[in-house]
Design a protein around this motif. Structure first.
Motif, PDB file in Angstrom:
ATOM      1  N   SER A  60       0.836  -1.205   0.000  1.00 17.71           N
ATOM      2  CA  SER A  60       0.000   0.000   0.000  1.00 17.71           C
ATOM      3  C   SER A  60       0.868   1.251   0.000  1.00 17.71           C
ATOM      4  O   SER A  60       0.555   2.238  -0.676  1.00 17.71           O
ATOM      5  N   PHE A  61       1.978   1.198   0.761  1.00 11.58           N
ATOM      6  CA  PHE A  61       2.885   2.344   0.807  1.00 11.58           C
ATOM      7  C   PHE A  61       3.486   2.620  -0.565  1.00 11.58           C
ATOM      8  O   PHE A  61       3.602   3.782  -0.983  1.00 11.58           O
ATOM      9  N   ASP A  62       3.880   1.544  -1.247  1.00 13.64           N
ATOM     10  CA  ASP A  62       4.446   1.719  -2.598  1.00 13.64           C
ATOM     11  C   ASP A  62       3.425   2.345  -3.541  1.00 13.64           C
ATOM     12  O   ASP A  62       3.765   3.231  -4.345  1.00 13.64           O
ATOM     13  N   GLU A  63       2.155   1.893  -3.435  1.00 10.42           N
ATOM     14  CA  GLU A  63       1.110   2.465  -4.284  1.00 10.42           C
ATOM     15  C   GLU A  63       0.902   3.946  -3.967  1.00 10.42           C
ATOM     16  O   GLU A  63       0.791   4.785  -4.869  1.00 10.42           O
ATOM     17  N   LYS A  64       0.854   4.265  -2.655  1.00 12.72           N
ATOM     18  CA  LYS A  64       0.656   5.668  -2.271  1.00 12.72           C
ATOM     19  C   LYS A  64       1.856   6.522  -2.651  1.00 12.72           C
ATOM     20  O   LYS A  64       1.702   7.681  -3.051  1.00 12.72           O
ATOM     21  N   LYS A  65       3.043   5.929  -2.513  1.00 12.02           N
ATOM     22  CA  LYS A  65       4.246   6.660  -2.911  1.00 12.02           C
ATOM     23  C   LYS A  65       4.204   6.986  -4.396  1.00 12.02           C
ATOM     24  O   LYS A  65       4.534   8.105  -4.816  1.00 12.02           O
ATOM     25  N   GLN A  66       3.783   6.000  -5.206  1.00 11.43           N
ATOM     26  CA  GLN A  66       3.684   6.230  -6.644  1.00 11.43           C
ATOM     27  C   GLN A  66       2.628   7.291  -6.956  1.00 11.43           C
ATOM     28  O   GLN A  66       2.823   8.136  -7.841  1.00 11.43           O
ATOM     29  N   ALA A  67       1.509   7.243  -6.197  1.00  9.25           N
ATOM     30  CA  ALA A  67       0.457   8.253  -6.403  1.00  9.25           C
ATOM     31  C   ALA A  67       0.980   9.649  -6.072  1.00  9.25           C
ATOM     32  O   ALA A  67       0.695  10.621  -6.787  1.00  9.25           O
ATOM     33  N   VAL A  68       1.760   9.759  -4.981  1.00  9.30           N
ATOM     34  CA  VAL A  68       2.332  11.060  -4.605  1.00  9.30           C
ATOM     35  C   VAL A  68       3.303  11.548  -5.675  1.00  9.30           C
ATOM     36  O   VAL A  68       3.321  12.738  -6.027  1.00  9.30           O
ATOM     37  N   LEU A  69       4.121  10.624  -6.200  1.00  7.82           N
ATOM     38  CA  LEU A  69       5.060  11.007  -7.260  1.00  7.82           C
ATOM     39  C   LEU A  69       4.320  11.478  -8.507  1.00  7.82           C
ATOM     40  O   LEU A  69       4.739  12.448  -9.162  1.00  7.82           O
ATOM     41  N   ASP A  70       3.206  10.798  -8.829  1.00  8.31           N
ATOM     42  CA  ASP A  70       2.408  11.216  -9.985  1.00  8.31           C
ATOM     43  C   ASP A  70       1.833  12.612  -9.757  1.00  8.31           C
ATOM     44  O   ASP A  70       1.838  13.459 -10.668  1.00  8.31           O
ATOM     45  N   LEU A  71       1.327  12.856  -8.531  1.00  7.92           N
ATOM     46  CA  LEU A  71       0.783  14.184  -8.216  1.00  7.92           C
ATOM     47  C   LEU A  71       1.876  15.242  -8.280  1.00  7.92           C
ATOM     48  O   LEU A  71       1.642  16.355  -8.767  1.00  7.92           O
TER      49      LEU A  71
END
Length: 373
Positions: free
Chosen positions: A191-202
């Protein structure tokens, strides 16, 4: 009683064995030649370091003098073929216990020389098993002997008794709890990796939006300045039109009043016209000067508006200036330098060519002085 791999007698026996092998490498007897080649191929294996390891770990082999090459009978040593056979079978026993102790499986043996040696011994075993039955049987029983040695160890028995006496139900519960915890941690990591990727996309989208917004602000500044110049042009045109109309109406009014005066007063009107001509002429020269100044102002504002229109067009053409400036410089340094010069250079006007009011008054003063002369 046993023997030692690091004893001087064992080392001398190895040297004699390898000398026999070297002597028979080109023997006319094929059997002797084959045994000599296999024994000679293992000479590099028996280094001092290897012999020390064998002496420490080959407990079972060391118990049997039968496998000690330094205790071979003189009749065997005198016969080169028997000497080579007994030496090779002893090597076979050494290598096997060495592999069993180290946990090396036969199919995992990567040394091509050792594998070739094993293949040769296996062929001899199939053909002449009884000749060296003792050696072959010892190797076949060796794994069971080593396992019995390990399981009969008192320390292992103590560990086994300790495990049988203890209740490991709490430990099992702890392991199960830890397994659940590890699964939760794994899910959190995913989940952290997914959220990290979402933050990077933002972050990437915000950076793109920032660059776009910065360029929009630059374009907006040019538009606001363009509107100001547009209003200024309207004001300058109005001034230019007023001065032009005054310049055109003044002589027309003078002509009309002259006709009316001539019609009413006759030739006396000409006398008054001489007095009016000089101030009217001076007034027209002044108006002509301001018409020229107004025209230059109009042209200057039009030139600046054209430059602003060019800048706005370039802003629409290049959107990622902050990000792409380095790439554009590398690809086309000269062209991009011109682009920067256009975007960030000041607006060019004709102020240096517009005469000031004071300069105009000096010119009128010189003209009046010429008339007086």
């Amino acid at each position: 009683m046993g023997f030692s791999f690091v004893s001087e007698s064992f080392q001398n026996a190895l040297d004699r064995l390898f000398e026999t092998a070297q002597k028979n490498l080109n023997s006319k007897d094929d059997e002797t030649k084959n045994w000599a080649n296999k024994v000679r191929s293992l000479k590099e294996f028996f280094t001092n370091r290897t012999l020390e390891y064998l002496d420490i770990n080959l407990h079972e082999t060391k118990k049997w003098n039968l496998f000690d090459v330094s205790q071979l009978a003189d009749s065997i040593i005198a016969n080169d073929l028997l000497h080579l056979k007994y030496g090779a079978l002893s090597f076979y026993v050494y290598l096997k216990e060495w592999e069993f102790r180290r946990g090396i499986k036969e199919n995992e043996q990567h040394n091509p020389i050792v594998r070739s040696f094993y293949d040769f011994i296996y062929t001899e075993k199939n053909q002449r098993y009884l000749e060296f039955k003792t050696h072959y049987d010892f190797v076949d029983e060796l794994p069971f002997v080593i396992c019995g040695e390990i399981y009969s160890d008192s320390k292992l028995s103590e560990i086994r008794n300790f495990l049988e006496e203890k209740d490991f139900s709490d430990f099992n519960s702890f392991v199960e709890t830890n397994t659940t915890t590890f699964e939760m941690i794994k899910k959190w990591e995913e989940s952290f990796d997914e959220k990290k990727q979402a933050v990077l996309d933002l972050e990437k989208r915000l950076e793109e939006s920032k660059q776009t917004y910065d360029f929009v602000l630059l374009n907006k500044g040019f538009k606001e300045l363009y509107e100001q110049k547009k209003a200024e042009l309207k004001e300058r045109r109005n001034g230019y039109s007023s001065f032009g109309a005054t310049l055109a109406i003044t002589p027309l009014l003078l002509i009309i009043f002259s006709f009316i005066g001539f019609w009413l007063k006759g030739e006396e009107t000409l006398k008054y016209l001489l007095y009016v001509m000089f101030p009217v002429s001076t007034f027209m020269l002044i108006i002509l000067y301001f018409v020229r100044v107004s025209l230059q102002h109009v042209r200057s504002v039009q030139s600046q508006m054209m430059q602003l229109e060019l800048r706005m067009t370039l802003c629409q053409f290049i959107h990622n200036y902050a990000e792409d400036s380095e790439k554009l410089h590398k690809k086309n340094a000269a062209g991009f330098e011109k682009f920067e010069n256009i975007i960030f250079s000041p607006l060019v006007s004709s102020d240096d060519k517009i005469p000031t009011t004071f300069d105009g008054m000096e010119q009128l003063a010189k003209l009046v002085s010429e008339f007086r002369k």
